[in-house]
Design a protein around this motif. Structure first.
Motif, PDB file in Angstrom:
ATOM      1  N   GLN A  59       0.818  -1.208   0.000  1.00  0.00           N
ATOM      2  CA  GLN A  59       0.000   0.000   0.000  1.00  0.00           C
ATOM      3  C   GLN A  59       0.853   1.260   0.000  1.00  0.00           C
ATOM      4  OE1 GLN A  59      -2.450   0.892   3.393  1.00  0.00           O
ATOM      5  NE2 GLN A  59      -3.571   2.470   2.281  1.00  0.00           N
ATOM      6  N   GLY A  60       1.901   1.269   0.833  1.00  0.00           N
ATOM      7  CA  GLY A  60       2.708   2.477   0.971  1.00  0.00           C
ATOM      8  C   GLY A  60       3.648   2.741  -0.177  1.00  0.00           C
ATOM      9  N   ARG A  61       3.978   1.697  -0.933  1.00  0.00           N
ATOM     10  CA  ARG A  61       4.920   1.826  -2.053  1.00  0.00           C
ATOM     11  C   ARG A  61       6.256   2.387  -1.584  1.00  0.00           C
ATOM     12  NH1 ARG A  61       2.254  -1.490  -4.857  1.00  0.00           N
ATOM     13  NH2 ARG A  61       0.343  -0.785  -5.814  1.00  0.00           N
ATOM     14  N   GLY A  62       6.699   1.874  -0.424  1.00  0.00           N
ATOM     15  CA  GLY A  62       7.969   2.321   0.120  1.00  0.00           C
ATOM     16  C   GLY A  62       8.522   1.297   1.087  1.00  0.00           C
ATOM     17  N   THR A  63       9.529   1.729   1.840  1.00  0.00           N
ATOM     18  CA  THR A  63      10.181   0.845   2.806  1.00  0.00           C
ATOM     19  C   THR A  63      10.300   1.570   4.146  1.00  0.00           C
ATOM     20  OG1 THR A  63      12.443   1.619   2.430  1.00  0.00           O
ATOM     21  CG2 THR A  63      11.598  -0.055   0.902  1.00  0.00           C
ATOM     22  N   LEU A  64      10.934   0.911   5.089  1.00  0.00           N
ATOM     23  CA  LEU A  64      11.200   1.516   6.393  1.00  0.00           C
ATOM     24  C   LEU A  64      12.347   2.508   6.334  1.00  0.00           C
ATOM     25  CD1 LEU A  64      11.218  -1.734   8.542  1.00  0.00           C
ATOM     26  CD2 LEU A  64       9.368  -0.122   8.257  1.00  0.00           C
ATOM     27  N   GLU A  65      13.154   2.390   5.318  1.00  0.00           N
ATOM     28  CA  GLU A  65      14.357   3.209   5.229  1.00  0.00           C
ATOM     29  C   GLU A  65      14.015   4.665   4.943  1.00  0.00           C
ATOM     30  OE1 GLU A  65      16.819   1.674   6.343  1.00  0.00           O
ATOM     31  OE2 GLU A  65      16.038  -0.341   6.089  1.00  0.00           O
ATOM     32  N   PRO A  66      14.711   5.606   5.600  1.00  0.00           N
ATOM     33  CA  PRO A  66      14.409   7.033   5.430  1.00  0.00           C
ATOM     34  C   PRO A  66      14.533   7.519   3.987  1.00  0.00           C
ATOM     35  CG  PRO A  66      15.954   6.697   7.241  1.00  0.00           C
ATOM     36  CD  PRO A  66      15.762   5.370   6.571  1.00  0.00           C
ATOM     37  N   TRP A  67      15.370   6.896   3.189  1.00  0.00           N
ATOM     38  CA  TRP A  67      15.561   7.333   1.812  1.00  0.00           C
ATOM     39  C   TRP A  67      14.499   6.765   0.861  1.00  0.00           C
ATOM     40  CZ3 TRP A  67      19.041   4.363   4.523  1.00  0.00           C
ATOM     41  CH2 TRP A  67      19.079   3.023   4.198  1.00  0.00           C
ATOM     42  N   ALA A  68      13.641   5.858   1.352  1.00  0.00           N
ATOM     43  CA  ALA A  68      12.589   5.287   0.502  1.00  0.00           C
ATOM     44  C   ALA A  68      11.290   5.160   1.299  1.00  0.00           C
ATOM     45  CB  ALA A  68      13.025   3.934  -0.039  1.00  0.00           C
ATOM     46  N   ARG A  69      10.907   6.242   1.949  1.00  0.00           N
ATOM     47  CA  ARG A  69       9.688   6.234   2.781  1.00  0.00           C
ATOM     48  C   ARG A  69       8.456   5.948   1.920  1.00  0.00           C
ATOM     49  NH1 ARG A  69      10.817   7.877   7.837  1.00  0.00           N
ATOM     50  NH2 ARG A  69      12.492   9.363   8.150  1.00  0.00           N
ATOM     51  N   PRO A  70       7.409   5.416   2.551  1.00  0.00           N
ATOM     52  CA  PRO A  70       6.169   5.162   1.813  1.00  0.00           C
ATOM     53  C   PRO A  70       5.600   6.442   1.202  1.00  0.00           C
ATOM     54  CG  PRO A  70       6.106   4.068   3.929  1.00  0.00           C
ATOM     55  CD  PRO A  70       7.321   4.933   3.933  1.00  0.00           C
ATOM     56  N   LYS A  71       5.032   6.291   0.028  1.00  0.00           N
ATOM     57  CA  LYS A  71       4.426   7.426  -0.672  1.00  0.00           C
ATOM     58  C   LYS A  71       2.967   7.625  -0.252  1.00  0.00           C
ATOM     59  CE  LYS A  71       7.502   6.379  -4.486  1.00  0.00           C
ATOM     60  NZ  LYS A  71       8.377   5.632  -3.621  1.00  0.00           N
ATOM     61  N   HIS A  72       2.380   6.589   0.356  1.00  0.00           N
ATOM     62  CA  HIS A  72       0.991   6.631   0.801  1.00  0.00           C
ATOM     63  C   HIS A  72       0.933   6.200   2.268  1.00  0.00           C
ATOM     64  CE1 HIS A  72      -0.072   6.918  -3.420  1.00  0.00           C
ATOM     65  NE2 HIS A  72       0.713   5.882  -3.640  1.00  0.00           N
ATOM     66  N   LEU A  73      -0.002   6.768   3.017  1.00  0.00           N
ATOM     67  CA  LEU A  73      -0.215   6.355   4.399  1.00  0.00           C
ATOM     68  C   LEU A  73      -0.719   4.920   4.410  1.00  0.00           C
ATOM     69  CD1 LEU A  73      -0.293   7.138   7.407  1.00  0.00           C
ATOM     70  CD2 LEU A  73      -2.675   7.815   7.041  1.00  0.00           C
ATOM     71  N   VAL A  74      -0.078   4.076   5.207  1.00  0.00           N
ATOM     72  CA  VAL A  74      -0.435   2.660   5.256  1.00  0.00           C
ATOM     73  C   VAL A  74      -1.517   2.447   6.314  1.00  0.00           C
ATOM     74  CG1 VAL A  74       0.435   0.315   5.617  1.00  0.00           C
ATOM     75  CG2 VAL A  74       1.893   2.032   4.525  1.00  0.00           C
ATOM     76  N   THR A  75      -2.690   2.017   5.856  1.00  0.00           N
ATOM     77  CA  THR A  75      -3.826   1.768   6.753  1.00  0.00           C
ATOM     78  C   THR A  75      -4.457   0.407   6.467  1.00  0.00           C
ATOM     79  OG1 THR A  75      -5.342   2.895   5.249  1.00  0.00           O
ATOM     80  CG2 THR A  75      -4.358   4.230   7.004  1.00  0.00           C
ATOM     81  N   THR A  76      -3.689  -0.483   5.850  1.00  0.00           N
ATOM     82  CA  THR A  76      -4.191  -1.820   5.541  1.00  0.00           C
ATOM     83  C   THR A  76      -3.491  -2.848   6.420  1.00  0.00           C
ATOM     84  OG1 THR A  76      -2.549  -2.104   3.794  1.00  0.00           O
ATOM     85  CG2 THR A  76      -4.689  -1.233   3.133  1.00  0.00           C
ATOM     86  N   GLY A  77      -3.924  -4.088   6.304  1.00  0.00           N
ATOM     87  CA  GLY A  77      -3.309  -5.167   7.070  1.00  0.00           C
ATOM     88  C   GLY A  77      -3.435  -4.916   8.561  1.00  0.00           C
ATOM     89  N   LEU A  78      -2.369  -5.145   9.279  1.00  0.00           N
ATOM     90  CA  LEU A  78      -2.379  -4.950  10.729  1.00  0.00           C
ATOM     91  C   LEU A  78      -2.512  -3.485  11.115  1.00  0.00           C
ATOM     92  CD1 LEU A  78       0.348  -7.560  11.717  1.00  0.00           C
ATOM     93  CD2 LEU A  78      -2.131  -7.772  11.951  1.00  0.00           C
ATOM     94  N   TYR A  79      -2.202  -2.585  10.193  1.00  0.00           N
ATOM     95  CA  TYR A  79      -2.333  -1.150  10.460  1.00  0.00           C
ATOM     96  C   TYR A  79      -3.800  -0.726  10.578  1.00  0.00           C
ATOM     97  CZ  TYR A  79       2.615  -0.783   9.703  1.00  0.00           C
ATOM     98  OH  TYR A  79       3.967  -0.952   9.809  1.00  0.00           O
ATOM     99  N   ARG A  80      -4.712  -1.608  10.253  1.00  0.00           N
ATOM    100  CA  ARG A  80      -6.131  -1.329  10.464  1.00  0.00           C
ATOM    101  C   ARG A  80      -6.488  -1.464  11.941  1.00  0.00           C
ATOM    102  NH1 ARG A  80      -9.652  -4.821   6.651  1.00  0.00           N
ATOM    103  NH2 ARG A  80     -11.209  -3.308   7.312  1.00  0.00           N
ATOM    104  N   TYR A  81      -5.614  -2.114  12.718  1.00  0.00           N
ATOM    105  CA  TYR A  81      -5.878  -2.373  14.134  1.00  0.00           C
ATOM    106  C   TYR A  81      -5.016  -1.540  15.077  1.00  0.00           C
ATOM    107  CZ  TYR A  81      -8.327  -6.398  12.273  1.00  0.00           C
ATOM    108  OH  TYR A  81      -9.192  -7.192  11.582  1.00  0.00           O
ATOM    109  N   VAL A  82      -3.795  -1.263  14.664  1.00  0.00           N
ATOM    110  CA  VAL A  82      -2.846  -0.554  15.530  1.00  0.00           C
ATOM    111  C   VAL A  82      -1.857   0.215  14.661  1.00  0.00           C
ATOM    112  CG1 VAL A  82      -1.254  -2.522  15.738  1.00  0.00           C
ATOM    113  CG2 VAL A  82      -1.384  -0.844  17.584  1.00  0.00           C
TER     114      VAL A  82
END
Length: 161
Positions: A59-82
């Motif tokens: 969903q985010g189209r990115g990674t955890l790394e600061p140089w490739a942060r997600p382009k979209h806010l991730v609200t799917t999967g487990l992020y729907r709960y926490v």
């Protein structure tokens, strides 16, 4: 890389370098049960971490790394709960390692890591997310808790995600 560093590499170093590696000896009753529970917690934590990373990439189209942060806010999967499922995965892995290795230094590390992230997340990470995703992140924060998962999945309103 950060979750692997803090969830596997640092704890491994702590266990290997510990002079007093165990709270009790392997011969005590219940030790095997603790090892089994430790392994179960570790597997659950690693699974949570893996599933969270998949959501980040898909969903985010990115990674955890600061140089490739997600382009979209991730609200799917487990992020729907926490909001911080990756950290919960690492916390659970560390709890599993603590139970498995019975290492008092791992207990101190787990407590330190939890306190550090309880400070880091609201003061740094959430500030970056607010700057990157603005009202969308604010709306998400109103509905999804930081640390304690909600019982029912969050579904963003149309047009917010």
């Amino acid at each position: 890389m950060v979750p692997i560093t803090f969830g596997i590499l640092v704890p491994s170093t702590i266990v290997w370098r510990s002079q007093d590696a165990a709270f009790w000896q392997d011969t005590k009753p219940g030790h095997t049960v603790l090892k089994i529970f430790g392994a179960i917690f570790w597997i659950i934590g690693a699974s949570v971490l893996f599933a969270s990373n998949v959501s980040f990439h898909k969903q985010g189209r990115g990674t955890l790394e600061p140089w490739a942060r997600p382009k979209h806010l991730v609200t799917t999967g487990l992020y729907r709960y926490v909001r911080n499922s990756m950290y919960l995965g690492v916390f659970t892995m560390l709890l599993g390692e603590l139970l498995f290795f019975n290492n008092k230094n791992l207990l101190l590390y787990l407590l330190f890591f939890m306190v550090a992230q309880s400070i880091n997340v609201p003061l740094h990470e959430e500030r970056v997310l607010r700057k990157s995703f603005g009202p969308e992140f604010e709306e998400y924060c109103k509905h999804v808790p930081r640390w304690i998962p909600r019982l029912h999945p969050y579904t963003p309103r149309k047009g917010t995600n």
